[in-house]
Enzyme design. Structure first.
Site, PDB file in Angstrom:
ATOM      1  N   ALA A  99       0.843  -1.202   0.000  1.00 17.97           N
ATOM      2  CA  ALA A  99       0.000   0.000   0.000  1.00 17.97           C
ATOM      3  C   ALA A  99       0.878   1.252   0.000  1.00 17.97           C
ATOM      4  O   ALA A  99       0.648   2.185  -0.779  1.00 17.97           O
ATOM      5  CB  ALA A  99      -0.932  -0.007   1.211  1.00 17.97           C
ATOM      6  N   GLU A 138      -0.333  -7.329   8.043  1.00 18.84           N
ATOM      7  CA  GLU A 138       0.204  -8.301   8.987  1.00 18.84           C
ATOM      8  C   GLU A 138       0.022  -7.946  10.456  1.00 18.84           C
ATOM      9  O   GLU A 138       0.088  -8.821  11.319  1.00 18.84           O
ATOM     10  CB  GLU A 138       1.697  -8.534   8.669  1.00 18.84           C
ATOM     11  CG  GLU A 138       1.853  -9.356   7.412  1.00 18.84           C
ATOM     12  CD  GLU A 138       3.199  -9.198   6.717  1.00 18.84           C
ATOM     13  OE1 GLU A 138       3.528  -8.060   6.340  1.00 18.84           O
ATOM     14  OE2 GLU A 138       3.905 -10.198   6.545  1.00 18.84           O
TER      15      GLU A 138
HETATM   16 MO1  MOS Z   1       3.934 -11.948   3.753  1.00 19.01          MO
HETATM   17  S1  MOS Z   1       4.748 -13.438   4.897  1.00 19.01           S
HETATM   18  O1  MOS Z   1       5.148 -10.862   3.572  1.00 19.01           O
HETATM   19  O2  MOS Z   1       3.301 -12.600   2.391  1.00 19.01           O
END
Ligand code: MOS
Length: 743
Positions: A514, A712
């Site tokens: 992004a 994440e």
């Molecule tokens: Mo993620 S583990 O950077 O796809």
């Protein structure tokens, strides 16, 4: 800046949603070139040894079988000669499918049956007989730890951090301390779409490879190098990806084998892995962390000692960044960490959503809960008391850290102030109720990225970039960036992704897309607008518009600032300028590239997670009844898709806390529960109330648009908040994830 209703910050629904729900979106295994051959992979049932004989008569007799490709008859290509490194840069020798007779892990491909139908290929694969000479192996993590080592060649951010103070002395002399061994089970990737490749062979032998990958250009570079193909001879497509969390960061064996089969037969080839075969490659490493913490009686942290081990294969040295997170995030005068890898005879462990932090942050935050209790302090108060405004490990300033605000807003929303300190103090019927919390931290990365913006003759804007939308909403957020930067309604914008021939973009991962691709799109659109205005100013036949300053682009039309003229359509503007299309390409490079040591300020995303669990006292069944996650991630491009990202990660983290674990049978070296009956992931009934809040965080330095990324962060802290809530409910500490009723 003009406001546009589909710009940055708006909760725009996914622009690719319709294509996906109507089945128009095509995935790697849904491309059907004429004359295609189906490949079915045969995997080794032994963990270590060599292939002595292959009996293929019965398999070849199956009608429709075209060829059985093994290390003996496969074409020779560059991959088998040189020591090839793929984009992940893991030290060691990346696995080379069908290289020779050696078997290095259970599940290793030993043959590919190529047939006219999938059914024939699969049937023949069952009939193939391979004789092996078995060599001793070790697949046990604890035994592997006796051979643990620090790889000599490492990526710099995996080197254990420098110590500060004297952590061992401080531990010895502090009045309050805890220590323990924390453990995370290995986890396998189970996206909806299995790994698959369709290689479409063109008339003059060029290959168009549809692959389930997070980086079409990485796979293109890999195949060109591995197969010694000229760059123009191979291109890679992944316009749609059915979920990817790190397993698509590197080339899996299906892509190489499909391309090799295509070279061998001079035909188009598809290989799609089965669900059990998804357990024969990348997984999140098994990990153990010795954590020792010490504090003063007033709850001031005095010592942090972390010693981590993760597993790797025998042929590669995969490292995970598990140990530094607590040292970064907490103020503490004395801290030290060590880290090693433990080799075993399996495939190489690798990245899975928030690699390193998902493990290291969650295990560390479980230990923080323990020391807070040892200090008789509320876990939230303890975290605020030991809050660091800098990256305490590198002694570096941060571009921003609105964790304090996240803790406050999350606590408020959850009602944390109502919590009783004592474990086992809340109950309803036979259910014990517990409230736990944790903090999360993840990198806020940026990578130089290019994008092309094209204004077409019909007045539409096209954005082209070799990014991947792995289910994260990339199509939508890039359209929003373009919409705002060019002031164009989103329904006149087309986004072209997932094609290695488009302008350069790093593999989608690390939550950097992004920020990076967004900045590239922004820059390209601004420069396209400037070009358009410039061309119009120079136009000879543009009544009232040429050589005129004070022209602005708004809502997909040109306006005279003084309002003296009716707005001009972009089609007309292009005609006046004598152009059929206008096109620019830009590269976003904010000078923030490089490792942490080269940057003047450290960059992280933060979160505060609050959790309620209900534990059935007799059955030990845990239900996560409430989760609140307050995230500080800079500028949020789309609160709707961003919240989906965080929620999705919280579901995955619920799996990490309570369900997911790949069970190794050490005798054969195989992960045995390779199906959804035995590998448990959270289902709808496991997920109840979940709330995501975004805390305001203005950060001009972290990336050109102030974006940090949210793919994440939801993994980090959530599993710990659940574990800590289980302690609060039951009074029982669990240091191993997942926490199952048997534990
Ligand atoms: Mo993620 S583990 O950077 O796809």
């Amino acid at each position: 800046m003009n406001q546009i209703s589909t710009g940055i910050g708006q909760p725009v629904s996914r622009i690719d949603g319709k294509a996906k729900v109507t089945g128009q979106a095509r995935y790697a295994a849904e491309i059907h070139p004429p004359g295609m051959v189906y490949g079915f992979v045969v995997n080794s049932p032994i963990a270590r040894g060599r292939i002595e004989a292959i009996h293929d008569e019965a398999a070849r007799a199956v009608p429709g079988v075209v060829e059985i490709m093994t290390h003996r008859n496969r074409p020779h290509t560059a991959l088998f000669e040189k020591s090839y490194m793929d984009g992940l840069g893991v030290p060691g020798q990346p696995y080379r499918p069908l290289h020779d007779e050696k078997v290095e892990f259970n599940g290793q491909p030993v043959a590919v049956v190529l047939a006219e139908t999938f059914e024939a290929a699969r049937e023949a694969a069952m009939l193939l007989e391979v004789d092996y000479q078995r060599w001793p192996h070790n697949a046990d993590f604890e035994a592997a730890a006796y051979q643990k080592y620090m790889p000599s060649k490492t990526r710099s951010n995996y080197v254990p951090p420098k110590s500060r103070g004297d952590a061992r002395a401080a531990y010895a002399f502090s009045p309050i301390k805890i220590s323990g061994q924390y453990h995370l089970a290995p986890e396998h990737h189970n996206p909806m779409e299995m790994h698959a490749t369709t290689v479409v062979r063109g008339d003059d032998g060029e290959l168009t490879v549809w692959d389930k990958t997070q980086g079409p250009q990485a796979i293109q570079a890999y195949l060109a190098s591995a197969l010694s193909l000229r760059k123009g001879k191979v291109s890679v497509m992944n316009p749609y990806v059915g979920g990817a969390f790190g397993s698509g960061l590197r080339a899996q064996y299906n892509v190489f084998l499909a391309a090799l089969g295509s070279l061998m037969l001079e035909r188009s080839v598809r290989i799609m892995l089965t669900r059990p075969q998804m357990f024969t490659h990348v997984f999140r490493p098994e990990a153990s962390m010795e954590i020792a913490l010490a504090a003063d009686t007033d709850g001031t942290l005095q010592s942090i000692i972390v010693d981590g081990v993760t597993d790797t294969s025998r042929f590669e040295h995969n490292m995970e960044n598990i140990v530094p997170w607590g040292l970064i995030n907490y103020k503490c005068p004395n801290a030290t960490a060590d880290y090693k890898v433990a080799p075993r005879d399996t495939y190489t462990s690798s990245d899975m959503r928030a690699p390193g932090a998902a493990t290291g942050v969650n295990l560390f935050e479980m230990a923080i809960d323990e020391i807070a209790y040892a200090c008789e302090m509320d876990p939230l108060a303890f975290r605020l008391h030991n809050y660091s405004d800098i990256d305490a490990m590198h002694d570096m300033k941060l571009t921003s850290k609105a964790l304090r605000e996240a803790l406050a807003e999350g606590a408020e929303r959850f009602g944390w102030a109502q919590r009783s300190m004592a474990p086992r103090s809340m109950r309803e019927g036979r259910e014990l109720i517990g409230w736990g919390m944790a903090t999360g931290i993840w990198d806020a990365m940026f990578s130089p990225t290019s994008a092309r913006a094209t204004l077409t003759a019909n007045g539409r804007l096209r954005i082209s970039i070799a990014a991947s939308d792995i289910g994260t909403g990339t199509y939508t957020i890039l359209a929003q960036a373009a919409s705002e930067a060019f002031s164009m309604p989103i329904d006149r914008i087309e986004i072209e992704l997932g094609d290695s021939t488009l302008p350069e973009c790093p593999t989608e991962g690390g939550s950097w897309t992004a920020a990076s691709a967004g900045a590239a799109v922004w820059q390209a659109c601004q420069s396209l607008r400037d070009d358009l205005l410039h061309a119009l100013r120079k136009a000879h036949d543009a009544p009232g518009w040429s050589r005129k300053d004070g022209v602005i682009l708004r809502d997909g039309e040109l306006h005279a600032e003084d309002g003296a003229q009716t707005p001009l359509t972009l089609e007309a503007a292009l005609r006046f300028a004598g152009k059929s299309v206008l096109e620019v390409e830009e590269t976003a490079k904010p000078g923030l590239r490089g490792t942490i040591s080269q940057m003047r300020k450290a960059r992280f995303t933060h979160s505060a997670v609050f959790c309620e669990v209900r534990v059935d006292e007799e059955l030990g069944i845990v239900r996560v009844t409430r989760l609140v996650n307050a995230v500080a991630a800079g500028r949020i491009v789309n609160p709707k898709t961003a919240a989906s990202q965080v929620r999705g990660a919280m579901v995955m983290a619920t799996g990490m806390a309570l369900h997911e674990e790949s069970l190794m049978d050490e005798r054969v070296g195989r992960f045995m529960n390779h199906n959804f009956a035995e590998y448990h992931i959270p289902a709808h009934a496991d997920i109840q109330e979940m709330e995501v809040l975004f805390v305001e965080e203005k950060d001009k330095e972290v990336s050109p648009l102030g974006i940090k990324g949210v793919g994440e962060i939801g993994m980090c802290g959530t599993a710990a908040a659940i574990a800590n809530a289980i302690f609060h409910a039951t009074g029982q500490r669990h240091r191993n994830l997942p926490i199952t009723p048997g534990a």
